[in-house]
Design an enzyme around this catalytic site. Structure first.
Site, PDB file in Angstrom:
ATOM      1  N   LYS A  78       8.723 -43.052 -11.666  1.00  0.00           N
ATOM      2  CA  LYS A  78       9.046 -44.469 -11.818  1.00  0.00           C
ATOM      3  C   LYS A  78       7.759 -45.290 -11.882  1.00  0.00           C
ATOM      4  O   LYS A  78       7.478 -46.093 -10.997  1.00  0.00           O
ATOM      5  CB  LYS A  78       9.941 -44.935 -10.664  1.00  0.00           C
TER       6      LYS A  78
HETATM    7  N1  PMP Z   1      17.013 -43.918 -14.990  1.00  0.00           N
HETATM    8  C1  PMP Z   1      16.190 -44.966 -14.905  1.00  0.00           C
HETATM    9  C2  PMP Z   1      15.338 -45.331 -16.070  1.00  0.00           C
HETATM   10  C3  PMP Z   1      16.170 -45.737 -13.719  1.00  0.00           C
HETATM   11  O1  PMP Z   1      15.353 -46.796 -13.619  1.00  0.00           O
HETATM   12  C4  PMP Z   1      17.015 -45.393 -12.643  1.00  0.00           C
HETATM   13  C5  PMP Z   1      16.996 -46.207 -11.389  1.00  0.00           C
HETATM   14  N2  PMP Z   1      16.085 -45.724 -10.447  1.00  0.00           N
HETATM   15  C6  PMP Z   1      17.838 -44.273 -12.793  1.00  0.00           C
HETATM   16  C7  PMP Z   1      17.813 -43.555 -13.983  1.00  0.00           C
HETATM   17  C8  PMP Z   1      18.735 -43.811 -11.685  1.00  0.00           C
HETATM   18  O2  PMP Z   1      17.989 -43.244 -10.646  1.00  0.00           O
HETATM   19  P1  PMP Z   1      18.471 -43.310  -9.120  1.00  0.00           P
HETATM   20  O3  PMP Z   1      19.876 -42.796  -9.111  1.00  0.00           O
HETATM   21  O4  PMP Z   1      17.525 -42.436  -8.402  1.00  0.00           O
HETATM   22  O5  PMP Z   1      18.394 -44.727  -8.711  1.00  0.00           O
END
Ligand code: PMP
Length: 305
Positions: free
Chosen positions: A154
């Site tokens: 991220k």
């Molecule tokens: N894809 C992207 C691009 C995201 O920003 C997120 C949010 N974190 C997710 C998928 C989902 O990830 P998570 O379930 O860990 O929040």
């Protein structure tokens, strides 16, 4: 109620946490973030942080890639975050935003020879996709390949890709955009992973389809397997499968499980909340709020009783 931040190694009111204009991360996207939910259980008068450790483990992996030396271990980050939320004292659903960033006030694009720091703050935050079912479009923006910008971490820089997708979708009258990979396979939403129900099984894009490996995605895969005896197949998904799936939904820490009613003006299933999606949603909402004893290990209680 005032929000606090843990910033430059101490707890301060959120309004006092400010960074300098020359901070490296601001100019070059050299930071990593997490989005973590604290879910308020009004009956128990308790705040449960969902899968706290897994979020910091993902942050730590990203730090390795971006050459950020975190001054804290994963366990210390978890403890700091619990203390932060205790200080804030919120009694509603919250969102916790940690950021590990290149903090040197220095110009010049690079990853090496820079100081790094860590901050985290918490704010009240209810629904992200503020609707029971959402309408999506396939985005004209593609999710970058791992050799362009690693999509598995991220990093703040990669979120330009998500912002382009989200704004295009909203300006064209949709709620969310679904990105394809450079090869044209379905990847994910601007801030969510995607699942399809095909022949009673769950299907979701795999790691090599340039997705972020979502923690909600992992939660859904496990709940489907353990509680509904439904397998998830991780494989390349072609665009037209989006239109013909019997159910489709998005998953993410912010978006939870949001059913998709329509993609590119084609109705998915009956256009409402599908049967499997509904069952998963019900399980998931109980689990994240600490209402399912079997999954309490995923929930960190914040307030002392
Ligand atoms: N894809 C992207 C691009 C995201 O920003 C997120 C949010 N974190 C997710 C998928 C989902 O990830 P998570 O379930 O860990 O929040």
């Amino acid at each position: 109620m005032p929000s606090y931040a843990f910033f430059q190694k101490k707890f301060v009111p959120l309004a006092e946490a400010k960074i300098g204009v020359m901070t490296h991360a601001l100019h070059y996207g050299t930071a990593l973030f997490e989005g973590i939910r604290g879910n308020w259980n009004s009956q128990q008068k308790q705040m449960y942080i969902f899968r706290l450790k897994e979020h910091y483990q993902r942050l730590e992996s990203g730090c390795r890639l971006l050459k950020i030396k975190l001054p804290y271990s994963v366990d210390e980050l978890c403890r700091l975050t619990v203390e932060l939320v205790q200080r804030c004292g919120f009694e509603e659903d919250i969102y916790i935003r940690p950021l590990a960033y290149k903090s040197s006030e220095a110009l010049g694009v690079r990853l090496h020879d820079l100081e790094a720091d860590f901050l985290v703050f918490a704010i009240p935050w209810g629904r992200y996709l503020d609707m029971d079912t959402c309408r999506c479009c396939v985005s004209s923006w593609r999710r970058p390949d791992d050799n362009v910008i690693p999509p598995q971490i991220k990093s703040t820089g990669i979120y330009i890709n998500s912002a382009l997708t989200k704004t295009e979708a909203i300006e064209n009258g949709f709620d969310e955009g679904i990105m394809l990979s450079p090869e044209g396979y379905v990847s994910e939403g601007s801030g969510e992973n995607i699942f399809l129900v095909i022949d009673g099984q769950l299907v979701t894009p795999a790691i090599y389809n340039n997705i972020l490996m979502g923690i909600t995605r992992d939660t859904v895969i496990r709940l489907a397997q353990n509680e509904l005896d439904i397998e998830t197949i991780e494989r390349p998904v072609v665009r037209s499968e989006l239109y013909t799936a019997s159910e489709c939904f998005l998953t993410g820490t912010a978006a939870h499980i949001t059913p998709i009613a329509e993609i590119d003006n084609r109705r998915i299933g009956s256009g409402g909340i599908g049967k499997i999606t509904g069952k998963l949603q019900k399980l998931y909402f109980a689990v994240i709020r600490g209402d399912n004893p079997k999954y309490l290990a995923w929930c960190t209680p914040v307030y002392k009783k």
